[in-house]
Design an enzyme around this catalytic site. Structure first.
Site, PDB file in Angstrom:
ATOM      1  N   GLU A 209      10.017  24.286 -61.757  1.00 38.58           N
ATOM      2  CA  GLU A 209      10.305  23.810 -60.361  1.00 38.58           C
ATOM      3  C   GLU A 209      10.035  25.016 -59.250  1.00 38.58           C
ATOM      4  O   GLU A 209       9.679  24.853 -58.271  1.00 38.58           O
ATOM      5  CB  GLU A 209      11.443  22.967 -60.270  1.00 38.58           C
ATOM      6  CG  GLU A 209      11.296  21.767 -60.956  1.00 38.58           C
ATOM      7  CD  GLU A 209      12.672  21.177 -61.263  1.00 38.58           C
ATOM      8  OE1 GLU A 209      12.720  19.788 -61.497  1.00 38.58           O
ATOM      9  OE2 GLU A 209      13.745  21.611 -61.209  1.00 38.58           O
ATOM     10  N   ASP A 276      21.031  18.055 -65.151  1.00 37.68           N
ATOM     11  CA  ASP A 276      22.186  17.213 -64.533  1.00 37.68           C
ATOM     12  C   ASP A 276      23.375  17.816 -64.989  1.00 37.68           C
ATOM     13  O   ASP A 276      24.498  17.942 -64.073  1.00 37.68           O
ATOM     14  CB  ASP A 276      22.254  15.805 -65.211  1.00 37.68           C
ATOM     15  CG  ASP A 276      21.002  14.884 -64.602  1.00 37.68           C
ATOM     16  OD1 ASP A 276      20.220  15.407 -63.617  1.00 37.68           O
ATOM     17  OD2 ASP A 276      20.723  13.903 -65.257  1.00 37.68           O
TER      18      ASP A 276
END
Length: 337
Positions: A209, A276
């Site tokens: 990313e 997460d």
């Protein structure tokens, strides 16, 4: 970063609040065995032996915070359908406080994974990728206006399903900047939405990313530094945490202070949900008053716990303490060009 300091950091997590806003999903698993090929087409026939449901997306972030002893408030959207009821029941079972926007025109996002002999055969997604309706957006901001004052840290959990969108950010960022004491905003980014995250307090991309956000290939230390600086230039964010998988993390506190946190994973079975866990632990650490480096170091321990388990797992305070006590003290180093 002594053992004593990290153990005290774990103790400090309990009872602190974090708001999570973002894409809420239901993870649906069908597990079984393949014994034959279908006569209808050259595909395996999976005989289902077990079915399970787990909280996904922003729900998994909230579950991580709750399991660490924090007090998450989960804000998202679900459809007026059976899957929405299953998702809400899972939130209740996990002890989560929720403020959910019900949308009759939008199905609950469901990812169904069909698994045979511990291998995923296929994934089926049921979703509508779109922003909230104007009425839903107004209801969301009425809710935020009544709750923001109680939260010093907010996570935007963006999975690219439309909840975090231009319309949302154009109202959200001015709202928090106008507060007497603005909350810290942490974002787990989706590449397609990079330009929405202008000026946030912390961005937590993985290597892939980060490379996409910087429009380059990231392969090693020098390219990590280059990509990080490109992201700062693009977004004017305050801090950046690039997770490097087996190579740990690179924490940028501005463009010139870059520290490397080594990995604490002893075994790696499944990286599902590790991102997460990282953002959840970091956010809860900041909410408890930790400095950013300590919070990120603790998050790295938590990630090491969850990747040693199969599926979207979480880390408990007991897990963290055991890991901290068993491993050597972390050697955080400065990275320079």
């Amino acid at each position: 970063m002594s053992h004593e300091m990290m153990l005290a950091a774990v103790e400090s997590l309990k009872g602190h609040k974090v708001m999570i806003i973002g894409d809420l999903m239901l993870d649906h698993y069908l597990m079984g065995e393949v014994e034959r090929i279908s006569p209808e087409a050259p595909v395996p026939v999976v005989r289902v032996e077990k079915e399970s449901f787990l909280l996904g997306g922003a729900g998994n972030v909230a579950r991580n915070i709750a399991d660490l002893g924090g007090l998450p408030l989960l804000i998202g959207t679900v459809g007026r359908d059976q899957n929405g009821g299953v998702l809400e029941n899972l939130c209740t079972q996990a002890g989560l406080t929720t403020r959910l926007i019900h949308d009759g025109d939008r199905p609950t996002t469901v990812k169904t994974r069909i698994i045979a002999h511990n291998q995923q055969v296929v994934r089926v997604d049921q979703e509508r990728v779109a922003p909230l309706s104007p009425d839903g957006m107004d209801r969301l901001f009425e809710l935020l206006e009544s709750t923001l004052d109680d939260y010093a840290v907010i996570i935007l959990s963006d999975y690219g399903k439309g909840f975090i969108c231009r319309e949302f950010m154009d109202r959200f960022l001015p709202m928090i900047k106008g507060m007497p004491t603005p909350p810290k905003v942490l974002v787990d980014p989706k590449t397609v939405n990079y330009d929405l995250y202008q000026g946030v307090d912390l961005l937590t991309p993985n290597t892939k990313e980060a490379g996409e956000g910087a429009s380059m290939v990231v392969t090693g230390r020098e390219s990590v530094i280059e990509a990080g600086r490109a992201i700062f230039k693009r977004l004017n964010c305050r801090n950046l945490l690039i997770t490097l998988g087996p190579d740990g993390m690179a924490l940028f506190e501005g463009t010139d202070t870059i520290r490397h946190i080594p990995t604490f994973a002893r075994k790696v079975f499944d990286v599902t949900g590790a991102g997460d866990t990282v953002i959840a632990t970091t956010a809860l650490g900041l909410a408890s008053g930790m400095d950013l480096l300590t919070a990120c170091t603790l998050a790295n321990y938590a990630a090491g716990v969850v990747v040693a388990q199969v599926g979207a797992a979480t880390a408990s305070p007991a897990d963290l303490k055991e890991t901290i006590e068993e491993l050597p003290e972390p050697k955080v180093t400065y990275w320079k060009e």
